[in-house]
Design a protein around this motif. Sequence first.
Motif, PDB file in Angstrom:
ATOM      1  N   MET A 130       0.807  -1.227   0.000  1.00 28.63           N
ATOM      2  CA  MET A 130       0.000   0.000   0.000  1.00 28.63           C
ATOM      3  C   MET A 130       0.837   1.273   0.000  1.00 28.63           C
ATOM      4  SD  MET A 130      -2.952  -1.166   2.715  1.00 28.63           S
ATOM      5  CE  MET A 130      -1.936  -2.197   3.768  1.00 28.63           C
ATOM      6  N   VAL A 131       2.152   1.137  -0.119  1.00 28.04           N
ATOM      7  CA  VAL A 131       3.046   2.300  -0.061  1.00 28.04           C
ATOM      8  C   VAL A 131       3.825   2.390  -1.366  1.00 28.04           C
ATOM      9  CG1 VAL A 131       4.977   3.372   1.151  1.00 28.04           C
ATOM     10  CG2 VAL A 131       3.218   2.148   2.442  1.00 28.04           C
ATOM     11  N   ALA A 132       3.680   3.520  -2.057  1.00 29.34           N
ATOM     12  CA  ALA A 132       4.349   3.728  -3.330  1.00 29.34           C
ATOM     13  C   ALA A 132       4.852   5.163  -3.416  1.00 29.34           C
ATOM     14  CB  ALA A 132       3.400   3.443  -4.490  1.00 29.34           C
ATOM     15  N   VAL A 133       5.897   5.363  -4.203  1.00 24.77           N
ATOM     16  CA  VAL A 133       6.439   6.705  -4.420  1.00 24.77           C
ATOM     17  C   VAL A 133       5.342   7.607  -4.988  1.00 24.77           C
ATOM     18  CG1 VAL A 133       8.125   8.057  -5.718  1.00 24.77           C
ATOM     19  CG2 VAL A 133       8.786   5.870  -4.700  1.00 24.77           C
ATOM     20  N   LYS A 134       5.252   8.804  -4.437  1.00 25.74           N
ATOM     21  CA  LYS A 134       4.239   9.822  -4.767  1.00 25.74           C
ATOM     22  C   LYS A 134       2.888   9.542  -4.121  1.00 25.74           C
ATOM     23  CE  LYS A 134       7.209  11.975  -7.332  1.00 25.74           C
ATOM     24  NZ  LYS A 134       7.886  13.195  -6.800  1.00 25.74           N
ATOM     25  N   GLY A 135       2.768   8.406  -3.427  1.00 22.79           N
ATOM     26  CA  GLY A 135       1.548   8.124  -2.695  1.00 22.79           C
ATOM     27  C   GLY A 135       1.569   8.794  -1.332  1.00 22.79           C
ATOM     28  N   SER A 136       0.462   8.717  -0.618  1.00 23.95           N
ATOM     29  CA  SER A 136       0.336   9.355   0.693  1.00 23.95           C
ATOM     30  C   SER A 136       0.460   8.322   1.811  1.00 23.95           C
ATOM     31  CB  SER A 136      -1.017  10.058   0.818  1.00 23.95           C
ATOM     32  OG  SER A 136      -1.129  11.108  -0.121  1.00 23.95           O
ATOM     33  N   ILE A 137       0.973   8.791   2.941  1.00 24.95           N
ATOM     34  CA  ILE A 137       1.022   7.982   4.154  1.00 24.95           C
ATOM     35  C   ILE A 137       0.945   8.930   5.337  1.00 24.95           C
ATOM     36  CG2 ILE A 137       3.554   7.970   4.359  1.00 24.95           C
ATOM     37  CD1 ILE A 137       3.249   4.993   5.291  1.00 24.95           C
ATOM     38  N   ALA A 138       0.316   8.487   6.426  1.00 24.28           N
ATOM     39  CA  ALA A 138       0.280   9.282   7.654  1.00 24.28           C
ATOM     40  C   ALA A 138       1.280   8.689   8.639  1.00 24.28           C
ATOM     41  CB  ALA A 138      -1.120   9.285   8.251  1.00 24.28           C
ATOM     42  N   VAL A 139       2.206   9.526   9.089  1.00 19.82           N
ATOM     43  CA  VAL A 139       3.206   9.125  10.078  1.00 19.82           C
ATOM     44  C   VAL A 139       2.941   9.921  11.351  1.00 19.82           C
ATOM     45  CG1 VAL A 139       5.659   8.964  10.632  1.00 19.82           C
ATOM     46  CG2 VAL A 139       4.896   8.654   8.261  1.00 19.82           C
ATOM     47  N   ASP A 140       2.579   9.232  12.415  1.00 20.31           N
ATOM     48  CA  ASP A 140       2.161   9.900  13.660  1.00 20.31           C
ATOM     49  C   ASP A 140       1.115  10.979  13.381  1.00 20.31           C
ATOM     50  OD1 ASP A 140       3.424   8.411  15.566  1.00 20.31           O
ATOM     51  OD2 ASP A 140       5.076   9.799  15.910  1.00 20.31           O
ATOM     52  N   GLY A 141       0.202  10.665  12.464  1.00 23.07           N
ATOM     53  CA  GLY A 141      -0.901  11.563  12.161  1.00 23.07           C
ATOM     54  C   GLY A 141      -0.592  12.669  11.187  1.00 23.07           C
ATOM     55  N   VAL A 142       0.622  12.706  10.640  1.00 23.50           N
ATOM     56  CA  VAL A 142       1.032  13.759   9.710  1.00 23.50           C
ATOM     57  C   VAL A 142       0.928  13.236   8.281  1.00 23.50           C
ATOM     58  CG1 VAL A 142       2.855  15.375   9.056  1.00 23.50           C
ATOM     59  CG2 VAL A 142       2.639  14.635  11.449  1.00 23.50           C
ATOM     60  N   SER A 143       0.154  13.915   7.443  1.00 31.03           N
ATOM     61  CA  SER A 143       0.007  13.533   6.043  1.00 31.03           C
ATOM     62  C   SER A 143       1.288  13.860   5.289  1.00 31.03           C
ATOM     63  CB  SER A 143      -1.165  14.284   5.412  1.00 31.03           C
ATOM     64  OG  SER A 143      -1.238  14.025   4.021  1.00 31.03           O
ATOM     65  N   LEU A 144       1.902  12.837   4.692  1.00 31.91           N
ATOM     66  CA  LEU A 144       3.175  13.008   3.992  1.00 31.91           C
ATOM     67  C   LEU A 144       3.145  12.270   2.663  1.00 31.91           C
ATOM     68  CD1 LEU A 144       5.498  12.387   7.073  1.00 31.91           C
ATOM     69  CD2 LEU A 144       5.056  14.602   5.985  1.00 31.91           C
ATOM     70  N   THR A 145       3.982  12.735   1.750  1.00 35.47           N
ATOM     71  CA  THR A 145       4.122  12.099   0.441  1.00 35.47           C
ATOM     72  C   THR A 145       5.356  11.219   0.441  1.00 35.47           C
ATOM     73  OG1 THR A 145       3.061  13.964  -0.669  1.00 35.47           O
ATOM     74  CG2 THR A 145       4.386  12.491  -2.035  1.00 35.47           C
ATOM     75  N   VAL A 146       5.200   9.986   0.003  1.00 37.38           N
ATOM     76  CA  VAL A 146       6.323   9.047  -0.055  1.00 37.38           C
ATOM     77  C   VAL A 146       7.271   9.470  -1.175  1.00 37.38           C
ATOM     78  CG1 VAL A 146       6.991   6.636  -0.419  1.00 37.38           C
ATOM     79  CG2 VAL A 146       4.869   7.188   0.815  1.00 37.38           C
ATOM     80  N   THR A 147       8.540   9.646  -0.845  1.00 34.40           N
ATOM     81  CA  THR A 147       9.539  10.071  -1.831  1.00 34.40           C
ATOM     82  C   THR A 147      10.474   8.947  -2.255  1.00 34.40           C
ATOM     83  OG1 THR A 147      11.028  10.804  -0.058  1.00 34.40           O
ATOM     84  CG2 THR A 147       9.517  12.450  -0.979  1.00 34.40           C
ATOM     85  N   GLY A 148      10.480   7.852  -1.521  1.00 33.44           N
ATOM     86  CA  GLY A 148      11.332   6.733  -1.892  1.00 33.44           C
ATOM     87  C   GLY A 148      10.942   5.486  -1.118  1.00 33.44           C
ATOM     88  N   THR A 149      11.171   4.331  -1.714  1.00 37.90           N
ATOM     89  CA  THR A 149      10.902   3.053  -1.054  1.00 37.90           C
ATOM     90  C   THR A 149      12.029   2.083  -1.359  1.00 37.90           C
ATOM     91  OG1 THR A 149       9.648   2.166  -2.928  1.00 37.90           O
ATOM     92  CG2 THR A 149       8.387   3.335  -1.219  1.00 37.90           C
ATOM     93  N   GLY A 150      12.164   1.102  -0.512  1.00 45.82           N
ATOM     94  CA  GLY A 150      13.143   0.052  -0.722  1.00 45.82           C
ATOM     95  C   GLY A 150      12.717  -1.180   0.041  1.00 45.82           C
ATOM     96  N   ASP A 151      13.594  -2.129   0.178  1.00 42.67           N
ATOM     97  CA  ASP A 151      13.280  -3.378   0.852  1.00 42.67           C
ATOM     98  C   ASP A 151      13.139  -3.123   2.350  1.00 42.67           C
ATOM     99  OD1 ASP A 151      12.874  -5.992   1.514  1.00 42.67           O
ATOM    100  OD2 ASP A 151      14.968  -6.612   1.250  1.00 42.67           O
ATOM    101  N   GLY A 152      11.901  -2.993   2.802  1.00 48.66           N
ATOM    102  CA  GLY A 152      11.650  -2.818   4.227  1.00 48.66           C
ATOM    103  C   GLY A 152      11.726  -1.392   4.725  1.00 48.66           C
ATOM    104  N   TRP A 153      11.723  -0.400   3.823  1.00 48.75           N
ATOM    105  CA  TRP A 153      11.781   0.990   4.272  1.00 48.75           C
ATOM    106  C   TRP A 153      11.069   1.912   3.287  1.00 48.75           C
ATOM    107  CZ3 TRP A 153      13.973   4.358   0.840  1.00 48.75           C
ATOM    108  CH2 TRP A 153      14.879   3.842  -0.084  1.00 48.75           C
ATOM    109  N   PHE A 154      10.733   3.104   3.772  1.00 46.90           N
ATOM    110  CA  PHE A 154      10.243   4.168   2.899  1.00 46.90           C
ATOM    111  C   PHE A 154      10.770   5.494   3.421  1.00 46.90           C
ATOM    112  CE2 PHE A 154       7.133   4.210   6.287  1.00 46.90           C
ATOM    113  CZ  PHE A 154       6.782   5.542   6.430  1.00 46.90           C
TER     114      PHE A 154
END
Length: 202
Positions: A130-154
């Motif tokens: 469910m996590v892709a570059v340019k997609g959205s994710i909330a980290v501790d309630g903060v809306s952020l845009t994913v800028t990079g992903t890898g094996d086990g990290w974003f």
Amino acid sequence: MFTGIVSHVGTIRSVRDGAQRELEIVPGFPLGDLELGASVCHSGVCLTVTEKTADSFRVQVSPETLDRTTLGQWRQGDGVNLERSLRLGDELGGHLVFGHADAVGEMLAATPAGDAFVLRFSLPESLAPMVAVKGSIAVDGVSLTVTGTGDGWFEVALIPHTWNHTTLRDRRPGDRVNLEADMLARYVARQLAHRSPGDGRA
């Protein structure tokens, strides 16, 4: 429902443990129109206001929530990202957030990038689809845009305003954070997971 746009950083005044954990929060915003029973997002976790004083409110945290979030490690004096629930007609400045954490991640690194910061977090396997570059994710309630992903990290990039006005500036490598995947990505992933191999859908 929330947007992931933090309005205030509150402070935990007290913690009381019993059948349920009770937190008293000093929010930093006026409490006049905050009704008992209202929903407030606390660093990515939606909790119900159960009591109110002149300058604080109380919420209760169930054992289930403690098991699935970072709230069990919160202590007196800790900062908390706060957002009141979205009302019809409000501007949707971030992305739609439930306030139901999907998983707990760990900060791996924080790297300055000009006047911004690039934060790297662990990516639990359950969230990876469910996590892709340019997609959205909330980290501790903060809306952020994913800028990079890898094996086990974003990774996400924080502009100075977000860095200065949320608790993410206080996170250090090894600290745990609440993660919530984008609402649309969650349902698309679920549909794909339950699609039959030969159903003919593209």
